[in-house]
Design an enzyme around this catalytic site. Structure first.
Site, PDB file in Angstrom:
ATOM      1  CG  ASP A 109       2.126  -9.485  -6.788  1.00  0.00           C
ATOM      2  OD1 ASP A 109       2.435  -9.840  -7.926  1.00  0.00           O
ATOM      3  OD2 ASP A 109       1.695  -8.346  -6.517  1.00  0.00           O
TER       4      ASP A 109
ATOM      5  CD1 TRP B 119      -2.800 -10.291 -12.410  1.00  0.00           C
ATOM      6  CD2 TRP B 119      -4.291  -8.984 -13.439  1.00  0.00           C
ATOM      7  NE1 TRP B 119      -3.092  -9.237 -11.560  1.00  0.00           N
ATOM      8  CE2 TRP B 119      -4.006  -8.435 -12.169  1.00  0.00           C
ATOM      9  CE3 TRP B 119      -5.216  -8.344 -14.245  1.00  0.00           C
ATOM     10  CZ2 TRP B 119      -4.602  -7.248 -11.713  1.00  0.00           C
ATOM     11  CZ3 TRP B 119      -5.815  -7.166 -13.797  1.00  0.00           C
ATOM     12  CH2 TRP B 119      -5.498  -6.625 -12.555  1.00  0.00           C
TER      13      TRP B 119
END
Ligand code: DQQ
Length: 463
Positions: free
Chosen positions: A38, A62
């Site tokens: 993000d 991630w």
């Protein structure tokens, strides 16, 4: 990146993988290596844009969320800076510094973000260059979800000023219910009072968790943008009215229907425009990501506007034109893996109008971006984009209804493995392709008889 790694990269640009990896984008923003998701803390301060982003310094997957950091004078060319925020052992963000925003309060850049686990809302104060950070001693400023609400998520604060009050919207979802945005109020940033839901999904299809809310004024309306997680994973917008501190939703649409743009963040730029960046994810295996050493990038900045009918309009930032090389005005002269196209079609309905990109020398591998007027569908066909079946391969479409006599106005940005399509300012599709060979540079027009205007530019690397 640690400060030492960053300095090493800056001192030795030849170490960057960008030129040797034919899939690595050249004019989209991504860190020199590792995982990014993000956009966070977008802010214009003292003449510079700051882009923070969810970053894993340990590899191209991630986990262990930090905030990476870059600055730019124009949102087009970025300078990498050392990692801004790392989890602090024993603190509310010991397990990760999740998403959030940055606002200027009394001249001080103030970061609002979610620390995990559990999810709590926290504040950090920064210096003028946003290179030194001080955690607020009263963190977490919100330590748990509202009393009596059983929620599945409690994260990604979005903050704005409303008269003497500060307001905070937090992404959430109800157990056995749908996505919602929780609204808080504060007068001093340290103490926050829960008011009520700002908005709530009416249907499960609109998401059971709403992540990364953005709430902002645009023209005569208010706009809510959320990233809906489960059963779909897609960013949506609603335009509507804000009354009694509740959002009354009107028109709804997708921020992006290509399947690869998620968790967008919207901020006011130095010219007063509402500008959106989104995370562009990968469509290949985690093993392939790790082998490449990088995963994820930021979308091109999109300027938001409102149509007379109350739809959200999205256009590529005009300043991106500074990356254009010499114009190519004849489609048969265009080739390559990195260009922008601006074209107009008068779709006939007889055959789809559009382009085949990254066509292999034998013509068998290709990615098709086209518009079917009978069905009113814009689509990206990746079934022949690459030989490997490990990459995601499908046909995705989105509905685009043209008014009588309205041409298809299409902008296509190809950046090696990334495609961003803007059509009639109303719909966007972002996709990923992984051609095996850098020699897949062919280009074809489909239904050339319907092509009315064509301009294209090779794009320079954003350095
Ligand atoms: N990514 C962050 C969360 C957010 C999610 C964690 C959206 O804060 O909800 O990396 O992609």
């Amino acid at each position: 990146m640690t400060r030492r790694e960053c300095l090493a990269v800056l001192a030795a640009p030849k170490l960057l993988a960008s030129e040797s990896d034919p899939l690595r984008p050249r004019y989209h923003f991504l860190p020199p290596k590792n995982w990014m998701n993000d956009p966070n803390g977008l802010v214009y301060h003292k003449g510079l844009y700051h882009l923070f982003y969810q970053y894993n310094p340990n590899g191209a997957y991630w986990g262990d969320m930090h905030w990476g950091h870059a600055t730019s004078p124009d949102m087009v060319r970025w300078t990498h800076l050392p990692v801004a925020l790392a989890p602090v052992p024993g603190s509310p963000d010991k397990d990760g510094v999740f998403s959030g925003c940055c606002r200027i309060h009394d001249g001080v850049p103030t970061i609002f973000y979610t620390g995990v686990w559990p999810e709590t809302q926290n504040i950090i104060l920064a210096n003028d260059s946003l290179t030194a950070f001080q955690r607020f001693p009263g963190n977490p400023v919100i330590s748990r979800p509202p009393e009596g609400l059983s929620v599945t998520a409690f994260r990604d604060p979005n903050v704005w000023r409303e008269g003497a009050d500060w307001m905070m919207a937090i992404g959430s979802g109800l157990k056995d219910g749908n996505g919602l945005v929780l609204l808080y109020r504060s007068t001093d940033l340290a103490h926050w009072e829960y008011l009520h839901p700002l908005a709530q999904a009416a249907r499960t299809e609109d998401g059971v968790i709403w992540e990364c809310p953005n709430f902002f004024p645009l023209g005569t309306k208010s706009v809510l943008v959320v990233s809906a997680d489960h059963p779909i994973r897609k960013p949506f917008y609603w335009t509507g009215r804000y009354e009694g501190r509740r959002f009354l939703a009107g028109k709804m649409g997708a921020i992006d229907d290509g399947g690869y743009c998620y968790a967008p963040q919207v901020f006011v730029d130095g010219k007063g425009r509402q500008v959106l960046f989104g995370w562009i994810s990968e469509g290949r295996t985690v093993a392939a990501q790790k082998a490449a050493g990088w995963a994820g990038l930021q979308s091109l900045p999109r300027v938001l506007d409102l149509s007379e009918a109350g739809e959200l309009l999205m256009r590529p930032l005009p300043e991106l034109a500074s990356l254009r090389g010499a114009e190519v005005s004849a489609p048969e002269k265009l080739q390559g893996d990195s260009y922008e196209i601006a074209a107009e079609f008068a779709p006939t309905g007889a055959a789809p109008s559009g382009f085949a990109l990254r066509v292999s020398p034998n013509g068998k591998q290709r990615t098709v971006v086209s518009y079917n007027a009978w069905q009113a569908l814009l689509g990206i066909d990746r079934t022949q984009s690459s030989l490997s079946r490990d990459n995601e391969q499908d046909i995705r479409t989105t509905r685009l209804v043209l008014a009588a006599g309205e041409p298809l106005r299409i902008r296509v940005f190809l950046d090696r493995s990334v495609i961003e399509v803007f059509a009639n300012d109303r719909v966007c599709m972002t996709s990923r392709i992984y051609p095996e060979s850098g020699a897949y540079t062919g280009f074809e027009v489909m239904n050339a008889a319907s092509l009315r205007r064509f301009r294209a530019w090779p794009m320079h690397a954003a350095v």
